[in-house]
Design a protein around this motif. Sequence first.
Motif, mmCIF file in Angstrom:
data_model
loop_
_atom_site.group_PDB
_atom_site.id
_atom_site.type_symbol
_atom_site.label_atom_id
_atom_site.label_comp_id
_atom_site.label_asym_id
_atom_site.label_seq_id
_atom_site.Cartn_x
_atom_site.Cartn_y
_atom_site.Cartn_z
ATOM 1 N N ALA A 191 47.007 58.569 25.256
ATOM 2 C CA ALA A 191 45.764 58.055 24.677
ATOM 3 C C ALA A 191 45.893 57.941 23.165
ATOM 4 O O ALA A 191 45.927 58.941 22.446
ATOM 5 C CB ALA A 191 44.599 58.976 25.037
ATOM 6 N N ASN A 192 45.987 56.695 22.695
ATOM 7 C CA ASN A 192 45.950 56.473 21.246
ATOM 8 C C ASN A 192 44.724 55.668 20.819
ATOM 9 O O ASN A 192 44.566 55.339 19.652
ATOM 10 C CB ASN A 192 47.236 55.803 20.751
ATOM 11 C CG ASN A 192 47.544 54.505 21.479
ATOM 12 O OD1 ASN A 192 46.641 53.746 21.821
ATOM 13 N ND2 ASN A 192 48.828 54.250 21.725
ATOM 14 N N GLY A 193 43.853 55.325 21.789
ATOM 15 C CA GLY A 193 42.594 54.686 21.472
ATOM 16 C C GLY A 193 42.693 53.269 20.966
ATOM 17 O O GLY A 193 41.792 52.782 20.274
ATOM 18 N N ARG A 194 43.784 52.580 21.338
ATOM 19 C CA ARG A 194 43.949 51.210 20.855
ATOM 20 C C ARG A 194 45.002 50.510 21.692
ATOM 21 O O ARG A 194 45.733 51.134 22.447
ATOM 22 C CB ARG A 194 44.381 51.204 19.383
ATOM 23 C CG ARG A 194 45.634 52.030 19.145
ATOM 24 C CD ARG A 194 46.032 52.143 17.682
ATOM 25 N NE ARG A 194 44.948 52.447 16.795
ATOM 26 C CZ ARG A 194 44.477 53.673 16.569
ATOM 27 N NH1 ARG A 194 45.010 54.714 17.206
ATOM 28 N NH2 ARG A 194 43.512 53.877 15.724
ATOM 29 N N TYR A 195 45.085 49.180 21.520
ATOM 30 C CA TYR A 195 46.182 48.425 22.108
ATOM 31 C C TYR A 195 47.313 48.408 21.084
ATOM 32 O O TYR A 195 47.478 47.457 20.314
ATOM 33 C CB TYR A 195 45.752 47.008 22.447
ATOM 34 C CG TYR A 195 44.714 46.916 23.536
ATOM 35 C CD1 TYR A 195 44.925 47.524 24.775
ATOM 36 C CD2 TYR A 195 43.528 46.222 23.345
ATOM 37 C CE1 TYR A 195 43.978 47.443 25.791
ATOM 38 C CE2 TYR A 195 42.570 46.129 24.346
ATOM 39 C CZ TYR A 195 42.808 46.746 25.564
ATOM 40 O OH TYR A 195 41.872 46.663 26.560
ATOM 41 N N ALA A 196 48.107 49.472 21.070
ATOM 42 C CA ALA A 196 49.081 49.655 19.997
ATOM 43 C C ALA A 196 50.113 48.539 19.965
ATOM 44 O O ALA A 196 50.512 48.078 18.891
ATOM 45 C CB ALA A 196 49.768 51.013 20.148
ATOM 46 N N ILE A 197 50.555 48.098 21.149
ATOM 47 C CA ILE A 197 51.580 47.056 21.145
ATOM 48 C C ILE A 197 51.024 45.748 20.587
ATOM 49 O O ILE A 197 51.710 45.007 19.882
ATOM 50 C CB ILE A 197 52.171 46.859 22.561
ATOM 51 C CG1 ILE A 197 53.419 45.959 22.468
ATOM 52 C CG2 ILE A 197 51.149 46.263 23.529
ATOM 53 C CD1 ILE A 197 54.238 45.938 23.725
ATOM 54 N N MET A 198 49.753 45.468 20.849
ATOM 55 C CA MET A 198 49.147 44.253 20.305
ATOM 56 C C MET A 198 48.978 44.358 18.790
ATOM 57 O O MET A 198 49.161 43.378 18.063
ATOM 58 C CB MET A 198 47.802 43.998 20.985
ATOM 59 C CG MET A 198 47.891 43.763 22.485
ATOM 60 S SD MET A 198 48.976 42.385 22.901
ATOM 61 C CE MET A 198 48.150 41.048 22.047
#
Length: 534
Positions: free
Chosen positions: A454-461
Amino acid sequence: MTRTVRDATFDVLRRHDLTTIFANPGSTEVAFLTDLPDDLTFVLSLHEGSVVGTATGFATALDRPALVNLHTTAGLGNAVGALATARVNRVPLVVLVGQQDRRHLAAMPFLAGELDGLAGRYPVWVGTPARPQDVPGAVARAWHEARDGRGPALVIVPSDDWSAPADDAPLPAPVVLRRAASVDPAAVDELAALVGDAAAPALVVGADADDEAAWAALVRLAERLRCPVWQESFAARAGFPQDHPQFAGHLPAGRARLRQVLAGHDVVLVVGAPVFRQYPFEQGPFVEPGTAVALVTDDVEDAHHSPADLAVLASPAEVCRLLAERVPDRPDAPLPAVSRTPAPAPPGAGEPLRAAHVMAALAARVAPETVVVEETPSSRPDLHRLLPARRPLGFLSAAMGGLGFALPAAIGVRMASPERPVVAVVGDGSSLYGIQALWSAAHYGVGALFVVLANGRYAIMDRLAEQRGGKPPWPAFEEVSVSGLAQSLGCPARRVLDHDALLATLDEVVPTLSARTEPLVLEVVVEPDPTFAP
């Protein structure tokens, strides 16, 4: 009592081991599903993507078709992405799609669907029986089409067909259609000459080599050649034991780096994979001039669209077994220099927990027979480097690239193989595409472990947008609690905030994975890796 189409279809299902029905029911399926016989099992998922995903995991683990029931246009439409994943993962599914009552279809009543073609070209076959009495035969054919085409085969069934009287004709026979086990000797001779004469060969393996026989043959071949073995990029499954000293890692997904990796090899033999799966478009060839590429595959589509110098369409296991017998042993050749990524040091005081810490902690604890189901795009490289597949079906992913696969697929694998530990490693953004599957895990007592990063975002995007020099317009979603959502669906869950808590929780839970009958979600709060490049 008059024998009905439904009765005859149940007999077809029994004869083809299609006795578990994965479904989310609608009104057009009530006549089929109500008062099922005791020897048929119904498995409910709360969304059609999860229905197909669970069936896909189930069929993958059993290596035979699974049965799906979908509700007319809405159900089939919701399931199309998951059906596409099943097709690209080459998983056989028999899919019954409900339709409105045949007697007034011409008037296009409410819930009538334009179903043939809705899933595009992803089904390997679509059958629309001309008469109710043709339904059992269509279902039998769908089983063969799904198995031989290695993908979903659809049968569209109007709701009134089930109660129609069946024909007196005998049940369609379970025709045994098998691919020829023999391999063209001339093709093996040509391949053996190419590989045997190579000064610096390399192997690339893929999902279609993921079975005991293929692994054994490839290990023997690699050890005779003393060459590096690479895994295709974006593979659905592992094609080689990734803890073997000659396993070199996963191929990069861009042509420039691919050429660098394969430079110096005069022959590249690709087994059970396309040539070559890529992600970003880059100019230039796949390999440097002077490098010959040969392909061994039992998938005709891969053979047709792969730019190889030689393609052999046959069983990868059998071809590699014969090849290992014919190529000369190279005992004096140096073993390839293979680099291994060490496990990261634990985070120090004030340092964030990252995905690599989680992968390393899992790798140190899970048993070799564990099935790892992956859907974490921004930390997939960490998983590949740190959590190797050590047994066939040790790794499973969605080769299509769409999200929503891992949670239901892990459930299906565990249902089919309750003796194997199953761990799904999923990003929090990915989990939201199939979160409803957790209800099924809890309700049916499926003891899988779901590790949600859980990082709370679409990190790859975010990273992709940054690579283009721009700012992403989408916000973070840090207020979403995956553990809270899991608990609201009846699935036990814990939220892990630091490394010590992670290790303590895994030490408690991992030893129970073979026997547990209760699922568990571990929502592990991590910081995105700022150095990650898609």
